[in-house]
Design a protein around this motif. Structure first.
Motif, PDB file in Angstrom:
ATOM      1  N   GLY A  88      47.365  45.404  38.008  1.00  0.00           N
ATOM      2  CA  GLY A  88      46.239  45.322  38.906  1.00  0.00           C
ATOM      3  C   GLY A  88      44.979  44.600  38.628  1.00  0.00           C
ATOM      4  O   GLY A  88      44.408  44.681  37.478  1.00  0.00           O
ATOM      5  N   GLY A  89      44.402  43.586  39.549  1.00  0.00           N
ATOM      6  CA  GLY A  89      43.178  43.286  39.406  1.00  0.00           C
ATOM      7  C   GLY A  89      43.335  41.821  38.436  1.00  0.00           C
ATOM      8  O   GLY A  89      42.120  41.154  38.143  1.00  0.00           O
ATOM      9  N   TYR A  90      44.480  41.371  38.212  1.00  0.00           N
ATOM     10  CA  TYR A  90      44.570  40.058  37.391  1.00  0.00           C
ATOM     11  C   TYR A  90      45.503  39.271  37.802  1.00  0.00           C
ATOM     12  O   TYR A  90      46.956  39.570  38.467  1.00  0.00           O
ATOM     13  N   ASN A  91      45.303  37.845  37.822  1.00  0.00           N
ATOM     14  CA  ASN A  91      46.224  36.875  38.410  1.00  0.00           C
ATOM     15  C   ASN A  91      46.242  35.959  37.039  1.00  0.00           C
ATOM     16  O   ASN A  91      45.475  35.085  36.794  1.00  0.00           O
ATOM     17  N   ALA A  92      47.716  35.781  36.520  1.00  0.00           N
ATOM     18  CA  ALA A  92      47.668  35.015  35.533  1.00  0.00           C
ATOM     19  C   ALA A  92      47.725  33.341  35.695  1.00  0.00           C
ATOM     20  O   ALA A  92      47.253  32.584  34.835  1.00  0.00           O
ATOM     21  N   ASN A  93      48.071  33.143  37.102  1.00  0.00           N
ATOM     22  CA  ASN A  93      48.069  31.920  37.542  1.00  0.00           C
ATOM     23  C   ASN A  93      46.525  31.258  37.428  1.00  0.00           C
ATOM     24  O   ASN A  93      46.429  29.902  37.258  1.00  0.00           O
ATOM     25  N   ARG A  94      45.513  32.100  37.692  1.00  0.00           N
ATOM     26  CA  ARG A  94      44.061  31.602  37.604  1.00  0.00           C
ATOM     27  C   ARG A  94      43.524  31.674  36.233  1.00  0.00           C
ATOM     28  O   ARG A  94      42.468  31.494  35.796  1.00  0.00           O
ATOM     29  N   ASN A  95      44.421  32.048  35.139  1.00  0.00           N
ATOM     30  CA  ASN A  95      43.739  32.103  33.741  1.00  0.00           C
ATOM     31  C   ASN A  95      44.986  31.502  32.692  1.00  0.00           C
ATOM     32  O   ASN A  95      45.428  32.177  31.856  1.00  0.00           O
ATOM     33  N   ASP A  96      45.364  30.223  33.142  1.00  0.00           N
ATOM     34  CA  ASP A  96      46.242  29.503  32.465  1.00  0.00           C
ATOM     35  C   ASP A  96      47.373  30.000  32.109  1.00  0.00           C
ATOM     36  O   ASP A  96      47.886  29.976  30.872  1.00  0.00           O
TER      37      ASP A  96
END
Length: 431
Positions: free
Chosen positions: A11-19
């Motif tokens: 929840g609350g996290y998108n790996a694609n937006r964090n390299d």
């Protein structure tokens, strides 16, 4: 609806937006590049989302806030540096400008001190009740200055349960907000927003982090309360700090609608008073959240077994655990806590403070620590440690006496913990 266990991990996290980092990165940066003048102006005016300065928002902390909001079912959250910062900010935000808060006497000691002694110095006063489930007494205290009702979903250390639904209905009939401290159960065992709570606070130091290695707190907003109903002038007053891009002053209710409370917490309280959650502590709490369901389920199972065992242990006078069939809160436990009421329990012993000291000194597995929700099992004497600042009459009403011992059950083997308590109790009585 996404399952709780899945949200606790993703929840609350998108790996694609964090390299493409699988684990949430620690953004150890005090400030962030605004890129250009136009974007900087839009960020400062709140016209677009993004990060400027970590005193207001940070990407690691943001992931924690989004995850906790999702787990509690809220529209938004603000993470702060401790549980008491969360409690204080929430009560002050609701009570600004001379408001009154109705609360029970069996709160955590620092919360009683804040409401009874400290917040009055800021013009915010409390009306205390002995039983938060006594709706007649509560209603008799509601006046023009009353702003909110505050309680703990499960009280520490006697595990008394708040009957949330009728309390929320009463509060809303009078235009009051219901603010609940959900630290003991964590959102895995209870989601108060589903039963009518407007604001939920946590000491994330406890079960959410789960390993005793980080201090933190959070405020979660259900996003349903009408803060422009006439009782809360602070939400309808135009303010420069949230002026639009052309410099026109706006009010929090006018600018943010259903999110007025959580936006005011961030813009006025977090930004001004500065009890900021550190990115590293937020990271530790995110790691703790990933195993929250598994940890708490195991702790509840063990706590229930130990509470039942203590009921038949020599020299134990009484046991406080709402999960027991003979508890006065057993019906409420069935209503609100199908997964169990948590890892906290307390018990009274014969002989008073001297025997309590001997038991505290006699345990080997239990650590003498003023914390709860740890992976380790903890033991403490509340009258001397966690509730020493509470007035004696309030302590007695809550059952916090010199002969009371509180346990926070961890992840050790249940049989080993029972044996440790048995040895310590027997030794305290010379057996």
């Amino acid at each position: 609806m996404t399952d709780f266990s899945t949200l606790a991990v993703h929840g609350g996290y998108n790996a694609n937006r964090n390299d493409n980092a699988v684990s949430v990165p620690i953004y150890a940066s005090a400030a962030f590049d605004l890129e250009n003048a136009a974007r900087g102006r839009d960020l400062a005016a709140g016209e677009i989302s993004g990060f400027e300065y970590s005193r207001v928002a940070n990407p690691t902390v943001d992931a924690l806030e989004r995850r906790l909001a999702a787990l509690e079912g809220g529209v938004g959250a603000v993470a702060v540096s401790s549980g008491m910062a969360a409690v204080s900010y929430a009560l002050m935000c609701a009570g600004e400008g001379g408001g009154r808060i109705i609360a029970p006497t069996n709160l955590y000691g620092a919360s009683v001190d804040a409401l009874g002694d400290f917040l009055p110095q800021f013009g915010i006063h409390a009306d205390f009740v002995k039983d938060i489930n006594d709706l007649h007494e509560i209603e008799s205290l509601i006046g023009p200055a009353t702003r909110a009702i505050f309680a703990e979903t499960v009280a520490n250390p006697n595990t008394a349960i708040t009957d949330i639904r009728p309390l929320a209905d009463l509060a809303h009939r009078h235009g009051l907000a219901l603010i609940l401290d959900n630290t003991v159960p964590t959102p895995y065992l209870l989601r108060p927003i589903e039963f009518g709570a407007d604001i939920v606070v946590h000491s994330t130091t406890k079960g959410i982090t789960g390993h005793g290695n980080a201090i933190g707190g959070v405020i979660v907003d259900a996003g349903r309360f009408d803060w422009a109903n006439g009782r809360f002038l602070q939400f309808t007053r135009p303010e420069q700090v949230i002026a639009d891009i052309d410099g026109n002053r706006r009010s929090f209710s006018g600018a943010f609608g259903s999110e007025a409370f959580i936006r005011r917490i961030r813009v006025k309280y977090l930004r001004t008073f500065g009890a900021v959650q550190s990115p590293f502590n937020a990271y530790l709490q995110l790691i703790g959240l990933e195993t929250l369901p598994q940890r708490v389920a195991r702790q509840v199972e063990t706590a229930t077994a130990i509470a039942g065992h203590l009921e038949h242990t020599p020299h134990v006078v009484s046991v406080n655990y709402s999960g027991l069939p003979d508890s006065p809160y057993h019906a409420l436990a069935g209503k609100y806590f199908p997964r169990g009421v948590g890892q906290i329990l307390s018990f009274k012993v014969e002989g008073g403070a001297d025997r309590v000291r001997r038991i505290l000194d006699g345990v080997k597995l239990f650590s003498y620590v003023p914390n709860i929700g740890d992976a380790r099992s903890l033991i403490v004497d509340p009258a001397n440690i966690t509730h020493r600042e509470v007035p004696e009459s309030y302590r007695k009403a809550a059952g916090v006496s010199d002969d009371l011992i509180r346990l926070s059950i961890g992840l050790e083997d249940a049989g080993d913990l029972m044996a440790d308590l048995d040895r310590a109790i027997a030794g305290a009585y010379g057996e």
